[in-house]
Design an enzyme around this catalytic site. Structure first.
Site, PDB file in Angstrom:
ATOM      1  N   GLY A   7      61.237  23.285 -29.142  1.00 36.71           N
ATOM      2  CA  GLY A   7      61.920  24.249 -28.294  1.00 36.71           C
ATOM      3  C   GLY A   7      63.396  23.916 -28.242  1.00 36.71           C
ATOM      4  N   CYS A   8      64.254  24.919 -28.226  1.00 34.73           N
ATOM      5  CA  CYS A   8      65.695  24.672 -28.363  1.00 34.73           C
ATOM      6  C   CYS A   8      66.261  23.871 -27.194  1.00 34.73           C
ATOM      7  CB  CYS A   8      66.449  25.990 -28.538  1.00 34.73           C
ATOM      8  SG  CYS A   8      66.146  27.222 -27.243  1.00 34.73           S
ATOM      9  N   ASN A   9      65.878  24.225 -25.965  1.00 32.99           N
ATOM     10  CA  ASN A   9      66.363  23.468 -24.817  1.00 32.99           C
ATOM     11  C   ASN A   9      65.807  22.050 -24.821  1.00 32.99           C
ATOM     12  OD1 ASN A   9      67.787  25.706 -23.571  1.00 32.99           O
ATOM     13  ND2 ASN A   9      65.795  26.510 -22.982  1.00 32.99           N
TER      14      ASN A   9
ATOM     15  N   SER B 143      64.800  20.217 -27.386  1.00 33.84           N
ATOM     16  CA  SER B 143      65.387  19.365 -28.418  1.00 33.84           C
ATOM     17  C   SER B 143      66.796  18.931 -28.030  1.00 33.84           C
ATOM     18  CB  SER B 143      65.400  20.079 -29.778  1.00 33.84           C
ATOM     19  OG  SER B 143      66.206  21.230 -29.751  1.00 33.84           O
ATOM     20  N   THR B 144      67.545  19.818 -27.376  1.00 26.83           N
ATOM     21  CA  THR B 144      68.913  19.480 -26.983  1.00 26.83           C
ATOM     22  C   THR B 144      68.933  18.348 -25.965  1.00 26.83           C
ATOM     23  OG1 THR B 144      69.511  21.801 -27.352  1.00 26.83           O
ATOM     24  CG2 THR B 144      71.099  20.437 -26.198  1.00 26.83           C
TER      25      THR B 144
END
Length: 344
Positions: free
Chosen positions: A145-147, A149-150
């Site tokens: 998920g993008c959030n 992973s960040t």
């Protein structure tokens, strides 16, 4: 020999970004693109920026259409991939860009997603401790998920080195609406988001929270991983700017803190720690498979502050998936990917 590829969900943002990157990949051939309601229509009608793929027509998303390819990408809404993965057992490599195969805990799945729980796959963040080794030769990969992973990339070095306390993490993220997908939603209309910043999933309800906990435990966190996570929708099409903070462990010096991050990412092509006093902008990673990290030590609050910028559709989703594919197939990891953004 090139690998044949099928991409489901090809009319959406994640599917379109996977296709954009694969179109420049020298070791793959995009043979099949699929969708649901737009099946039968030209791909170019939904992805007009993909001019080199204008010959492709969207086919129905069925196991029969997806079968027979070397690599299958599933860029489908959460909860929809599992019905296809069970039917694609003969596919050499399947990469799910949804959440269906990310979580190892069924309790976490039930609490944050619900529905059928599917087996966890190799997790597609190579830069996390042990992440790259798990992807070598993998046949099933869960893109992150993008959030999640960040924030995970932001804090994993500090957790692994023992220089931060993971029981009191706070993360606030400015995120672009493309992360919510392409379906029409009132709260994502231009009239609703332009000139405004809107928090959502406040109070520990965001679905990426268990994914962050899982990643940080894998990085070496001991005890409870507690995180206050607040995303804020802002009027930029792409991008995530995550500000993550955590208490400094007892007796740790400023030099040890910076050294933890610099050592962790010293040899990583796609994660770069900026010099002291410098912090990233989302504009600097637009279109790139790059995570830029700025690091500060706030002694007054006794916390480490990590500011990380990514393009949510590239390093946050499609780029991570293709980077993981490269590792699984034994290709040079950076094939088809770039660290350079687009400006202005």
């Amino acid at each position: 020999m090139t690998s044949s590829v099928a991409v489901s969900g090809a009319s959406g943002y994640a599917g379109g970004e996977i296709l954009r990157l694969l179109a420049a990949h020298p070791e793959v051939e995009i043979r099949t693109v699929t969708a649901h309601s737009s099946a039968g229509e030209p791909l170019i009608a939904h992805q007009p920026h993909l001019r080199s793929l204008r010959h492709l027509t969207l086919q129905p998303t069925t196991p029969e259409v997806l079968a027979g390819h070397d690599v299958v990408f599933l860029a489908l809404p959460h909860g929809q991939s599992g019905q296809y993965t069970d039917a694609l057992q003969d596919a050499p490599l399947v990469i799910d860009a949804g959440a269906d195969h990310r979580l190892t805990s069924q309790d976490a799945w039930d609490a944050f997603y619900g529905g059928t729980f599917h087996e966890p796959w190799a997790y597609g963040i190579p830069e996390l401790p042990g992440g790259r080794a798990a992807l070598v030769g993998a046949t099933r990969i869960a893109a992150p998920g993008c959030n999640a992973s960040t924030v995970s990339l932001s804090l994993a070095p500090g957790v692994a080195a023992g220089v931060i306390d993971s029981s009191d993490i706070v993360a606030v993220l400015a995120v672009g609406p493309s992360g919510a997908g392409k379906s029409l939603k009132t709260n994502l209309l231009a009239a609703e988001i332009l000139g405004s910043a809107n928090p959502y999933a406040v109070g520990g309800t965001h679905r990426h929270i268990p994914e962050i906990r899982q990643a940080l435990v894998a990085a070496g966190a001991t005890g409870d991983v507690r995180i206050s996570f607040t995303p804020v929708l802002v009027p930029m099409a792409r991008g995530i700017l995550a500000t993550s903070t955590a208490p400094i462990a007892n007796g740790v010096t400023d030099a040890q803190i910076r050294d933890a991050w610099e050592q962790a990412y010293a040899d990583e092509p796609f994660v770069q720690v900026l010099p002291e006093g410098h912090f990233p902008r989302t504009a600097d990673v637009l279109g790139a498979n790059t995570a830029l990290i700025g690091l500060a030590v706030d002694r007054a609050a006794n916390r480490v502050v990590v500011v990380t910028a990514v393009d949510n559709l590239v390093k946050g989703t499609a780029g991570a998936a293709i980077q993981s594919m490269n590792i699984a197939l034994g290709l040079p990891e950076a094939t088809g990917l770039t660290v350079n953004g687009v400006a202005p």
